[in-house]
Design a protein around this motif. Structure first.
Motif, PDB file in Angstrom:
ATOM      1  N   LEU A 535     -14.775   7.307   8.381  1.00 36.41           N
ATOM      2  CA  LEU A 535     -15.834   6.058   8.770  1.00 36.41           C
ATOM      3  C   LEU A 535     -15.967   6.139  10.510  1.00 36.41           C
ATOM      4  O   LEU A 535     -17.134   5.865  10.874  1.00 36.41           O
ATOM      5  N   THR A 536     -15.248   7.060  11.059  1.00 36.75           N
ATOM      6  CA  THR A 536     -15.781   7.121  12.452  1.00 36.75           C
ATOM      7  C   THR A 536     -16.836   7.918  12.632  1.00 36.75           C
ATOM      8  O   THR A 536     -17.723   8.192  13.717  1.00 36.75           O
ATOM      9  N   ASN A 537     -17.351   8.855  11.469  1.00 36.60           N
ATOM     10  CA  ASN A 537     -18.590   9.713  11.325  1.00 36.60           C
ATOM     11  C   ASN A 537     -19.797   8.694  11.492  1.00 36.60           C
ATOM     12  O   ASN A 537     -20.757   9.103  11.467  1.00 36.60           O
ATOM     13  N   CYS A 538     -19.619   7.397  10.639  1.00 33.93           N
ATOM     14  CA  CYS A 538     -20.692   6.619  10.838  1.00 33.93           C
ATOM     15  C   CYS A 538     -21.081   5.842  12.048  1.00 33.93           C
ATOM     16  O   CYS A 538     -20.690   4.692  12.500  1.00 33.93           O
ATOM     17  N   ILE A 539     -21.694   6.396  12.842  1.00 35.22           N
ATOM     18  CA  ILE A 539     -21.909   6.175  14.205  1.00 35.22           C
ATOM     19  C   ILE A 539     -23.001   4.863  14.201  1.00 35.22           C
ATOM     20  O   ILE A 539     -23.020   4.205  15.379  1.00 35.22           O
ATOM     21  N   ASN A 540     -23.576   4.607  13.335  1.00 36.26           N
ATOM     22  CA  ASN A 540     -24.494   3.406  12.960  1.00 36.26           C
ATOM     23  C   ASN A 540     -24.084   2.293  12.812  1.00 36.26           C
ATOM     24  O   ASN A 540     -24.539   0.982  12.865  1.00 36.26           O
ATOM     25  N   LEU A 541     -22.620   2.022  12.196  1.00 32.97           N
ATOM     26  CA  LEU A 541     -21.878   1.115  11.831  1.00 32.97           C
ATOM     27  C   LEU A 541     -21.720  -0.015  12.527  1.00 32.97           C
ATOM     28  O   LEU A 541     -21.310   0.128  13.684  1.00 32.97           O
ATOM     29  N   LEU A 542     -22.329  -1.230  12.190  1.00 33.61           N
ATOM     30  CA  LEU A 542     -22.172  -2.598  12.790  1.00 33.61           C
ATOM     31  C   LEU A 542     -21.209  -3.534  12.068  1.00 33.61           C
ATOM     32  O   LEU A 542     -20.528  -4.347  12.925  1.00 33.61           O
ATOM     33  N   ALA A 543     -20.873  -3.556  11.077  1.00 34.63           N
ATOM     34  CA  ALA A 543     -20.014  -4.495  10.190  1.00 34.63           C
ATOM     35  C   ALA A 543     -19.331  -3.774   9.141  1.00 34.63           C
ATOM     36  O   ALA A 543     -19.931  -3.080   8.499  1.00 34.63           O
ATOM     37  N   ILE A 544     -18.089  -4.269   9.164  1.00 32.24           N
ATOM     38  CA  ILE A 544     -17.179  -3.672   8.027  1.00 32.24           C
ATOM     39  C   ILE A 544     -16.594  -5.064   7.474  1.00 32.24           C
ATOM     40  O   ILE A 544     -15.769  -5.683   8.283  1.00 32.24           O
ATOM     41  N   ASP A 545     -16.537  -5.290   6.240  1.00 33.52           N
ATOM     42  CA  ASP A 545     -15.493  -6.105   5.474  1.00 33.52           C
ATOM     43  C   ASP A 545     -14.762  -5.587   4.198  1.00 33.52           C
ATOM     44  O   ASP A 545     -15.438  -5.242   3.075  1.00 33.52           O
ATOM     45  N   VAL A 546     -13.681  -5.318   4.507  1.00 36.69           N
ATOM     46  CA  VAL A 546     -12.739  -4.858   3.430  1.00 36.69           C
ATOM     47  C   VAL A 546     -11.591  -6.051   3.312  1.00 36.69           C
ATOM     48  O   VAL A 546     -10.628  -5.567   2.596  1.00 36.69           O
ATOM     49  N   SER A 547     -11.970  -7.181   3.415  1.00 35.10           N
ATOM     50  CA  SER A 547     -10.980  -8.051   3.114  1.00 35.10           C
ATOM     51  C   SER A 547     -10.557  -8.459   1.742  1.00 35.10           C
ATOM     52  O   SER A 547     -11.517  -8.021   0.807  1.00 35.10           O
TER      53      SER A 547
END
Length: 577
Positions: A535-547
């Motif tokens: 996921l560190t390759n997803c340089i445009n990532l703003l939000a993650i929800d894995v709850s």
């Protein structure tokens, strides 16, 4: 090879055109550089015949003898004579070809066989039209290429200094007719692509059926085999026109020559009279020798470069017909405002218990006007019952929104017939059964929302073909099984919402291939293991929800270094101190 991997109705985004033209030109340039020495030999054999062998007693190979003659008279530079105009011609050549080819395939999209592929005849028409447009647009550059490759063999002719010099001199000395010499046999030569492309498609279909797969999943080796065979077949069948074209293009340098030809027919007569039928196939062996590596290099390079460009270039938002809002709903761009449409109209259709394909509105028959519909928005009404199969007959539809209704039952197969579909929203209905197996046939899809239904089973593997899709929401369903690694092939995704399902297994590492991903929601599932560091390759990532999953292991330190605006890991089994 297909332009853009899909068909449209002639309307193609800037990104698609750049990817097609850029990948085609780059692949052609690579192949042209590799086979340029053989191309020079072929041109000289076509124009001047077999070279004289100076050493008696041993005839030797024509190719080797030609190479020796070129190296002796022109040096290593002579091996690449004409490469510059070849490369200069390739960009407009492939830009015109792939744009026209895609446009014509879009116009002919209704002519498909039982497998959903364009018929042999339709592919021939598209390939021929694209070939004709390309020949007309780039003929002057190919004339220059032929002159530069063969000028060293006529010492009485003042050599051209380069591409611009050749274009100016030909235009001044011979006029427009000189720049377009050989155009007629070039147009006749479109029979080459008219044979090559349909043959290539048929061979790939055969190989795919033999291996129980689809053409887009063929290996590079299988694609190369199909390309090589189709190229060889087309070359043998159409080679005489190349000999005639080359002689007509080259003869403009010679004045008062008794061997000058008055036209195509005269050229054929003179070649047959002087050299017989073998004269029309002079250089064919060399051409076939260079065809094989070229046919292998070009499609393989094209596929790799095209895939890279699709991932490197951001999606063309201006061209997209649908964009996700912050709550995951689809906001349709009303380009057809002012056309009298009313999305608030309460539309109902009769539910016939004995017919699960009762129409939503009159389809087919004499109602041919429906075939021109491009935007359909029946959202937020009181529609009920099963979705009619006839909805897939609206082949011109680009945006389909049936969200927030009470439609139920299984979604009928056949969506792949909507070749130009860009956005589909079936959110908040009561659909059940599995997701459409043929969904991957809608290659131009940019937005897909099937959330808040009762769909179950796994995700169809055909979805990996949706390389242009930027928004995917399947939240609030009953999907099970694992999310497979092919999810990373959907390289344009910006929003991925698989929340509130029953997905299990590990979160696939291939999610890290989604370089444009901004929002990732996998909450309320049964995912186990840890978060993939990819996921560190997803340089445009703003939000993650894995709850609300079953994630284990230690809290990953790297997640705080992603520059996220929002992250939720609650209700898992993560540890740490």
């Amino acid at each position: 090879m297909t332009a853009g991997g899909g068909w449209s109705s002639g309307r193609r985004s800037t990104r698609e055109i750049i990817c097609d033209a850029g990948a085609g030109a780059a692949a052609g340039a690579i192949a042209a550089t590799f086979v340029c020495p053989l191309d020079v030999i072929k041109r000289r054999l076509q124009v001047h015949g077999i070279p004289e062998v100076r050493h008696s007693g041993h005839k030797g190979s024509i190719i080797i003898t030609s190479l020796q003659n070129i190296l002796r008279t022109d040096g290593l530079k002579g091996m690449y004579r004409g490469l510059s105009p070849t490369l200069a011609a390739l960009l407009p050549n492939w830009a015109v070809y792939f744009t026209t080819y895609g446009y014509l395939k879009g116009l002919l999209h209704s002519h498909v066989d039982s497998s959903g592929q364009l018929t042999f005849g339709a592919t021939m028409i598209a390939a021929s039209g694209a070939g004709a447009a390309t020949a007309i647009a780039t003929n002057p550059l190919w004339v220059v290429k032929t002159r530069l490759q063969t000028q060293g063999m006529r010492p009485e002719v003042v050599p051209y200094k380069g591409i611009c010099s050749a274009l100016r001199r030909i235009a001044y000395e011979e006029g427009v007719r000189g720049l377009y010499s050989g155009l007629l046999p070039s147009l006749i030569g479109i029979s080459h692509v008219a044979i090559q492309f349909p043959t290539n498609e048929k061979i790939k279909s055969y190989l795919a059926k033999k291996n129980n797969t689809t053409t887009d999943k063929l290996s590079a080796g299988e694609v190369a085999i199909a390309s090589a065979i189709s190229k060889i077949v087309a070359s043998i069948m159409t080679y005489p026109h190349e000999v005639v074209r080359s002689r007509l293009q080259e003869q403009g340098q010679v004045r008062n020559s008794e061997t000058q030809c008055a036209g195509v027919i005269d050229c054929i007569k003179k070649v047959l009279h002087k050299e017989g039928l073998p004269g029309l196939y002079r250089g064919c062996a060399t051409n076939l020798f260079r065809t094989t590596p070229s046919a292998v290099i070009t499609p393989t390079s094209y596929e790799m470069i095209h895939r890279f460009l699709l991932r490197a270039l951001p999606p063309d938002e201006k061209h997209s017909q649908a964009q996700p809002e912050s709550d995951g709903h689809i906001k349709l761009q009303q380009e057809n405002e002012g056309k009298g449409e009313n999305s608030d109209t309460n539309l109902r259709y009769s539910q016939n218990p004995s017919n699960t394909r009762s129409p939503l509105f009159p389809l087919g028959g004499t109602e041919s006007s429906f075939s021109t519909l491009e935007w359909v928005n029946f959202s937020s009404n009181q529609l009920s019952g099963p979705l009619p199969y006839g909805i897939w007959s609206l082949t011109a539809v680009r945006s389909l929104d049936l969200s927030d209704n009470s439609l139920e039952g299984e979604i009928p197969q056949g969506i792949e017939s909507l070749y130009d579909l860009r956005a589909v929203n079936l959110r908040k209905n009561n659909f059940s059964g599995q997701l459409l197996e043929d969904l991957g046939g809608c290659l131009l899809l940019k937005s897909l929302d099937f959330s808040e239904n009762s769909l179950s089973g796994g995700l169809p593997e055909s979805m990996q073909k949706l390389s242009l899709c930027t928004f995917l929401s399947l939240r609030g369903n009953l999907f099970t099984q694992e999310v497979l690694d092919w999810i990373g092939d959907m390289g344009s995704l910006e929003t991925l919402d698989l929340s509130a399902n029953r997905f299990s297994g590990r979160i696939p590492n291939s999610i890290g291939d989604l370089q444009f991903l901004k929002e990732l929601n996998l909450s309320t599932n049964q995912f186990a293991g840890g978060l993939p560091e990819s996921l560190t390759n997803c340089i445009n990532l703003l939000a993650i929800d894995v709850s609300q999953n079953l994630l284990t292991g230690t809290l990953p330190a790297w997640i705080l270094k992603l520059g996220l605006q929002s992250v939720s890991l609650s209700s898992n089994k993560l540890s740490g101190s």
